[in-house]
Design a protein around this motif. Structure first.
Motif: not given
Length: 109
Positions: A78-89
């Motif tokens: 399990m990982v966390y992805i910062a907002a910048a890593g899911v910025d685009s669709e």
């Protein structure tokens, strides 16, 4: 802890079509369940992704990704992805699809 409703809505748009779709408050955020198994979720402004143990190490090498250590020790798979890593669709869709594939590979609960 609160979670980004905007990010939750974006995640829902990718997964709501599943008959087994459920949401549960967990880990101080909101977890998305498929067939009773955790798929992904949102904690604060970050996406929480269940990528599975086989893809875990490779995912940690991707920018904006860090280990999920909610309990004080890493939760392998399990990982966390910062907002910048899911910025685009496109970025979000890739992480959600990876989590969806893993969750659906597990036996239903």
């Amino acid at each position: 802890m609160s979670y980004s409703e905007a990010l939750v809505e974006r995640v829902r748009s990718h997964l709501h079509h599943h008959d087994s779709y459920q949401e549960k408050k967990m880990f101080g955020g909101l977890a998305i369940m498929l067939n009773g198994n955790m798929c992904c979720g949102v904690v604060g402004e970050e996406l929480m992704a269940r990528v599975g143990p086989e893809r875990y190490e490779a995912c940690l090498k991707v920018p904006y990704v860090r280990q999920m250590d909610f309990t004080g020790k890493p939760l392998r798979g399990m990982v966390y992805i910062a907002a910048a890593g899911v910025d685009s669709e496109k970025q979000l869709a890739a992480w959600v699809e990876l989590s969806e594939t893993f969750a659906l590979s597990l036996d239903p609960k």
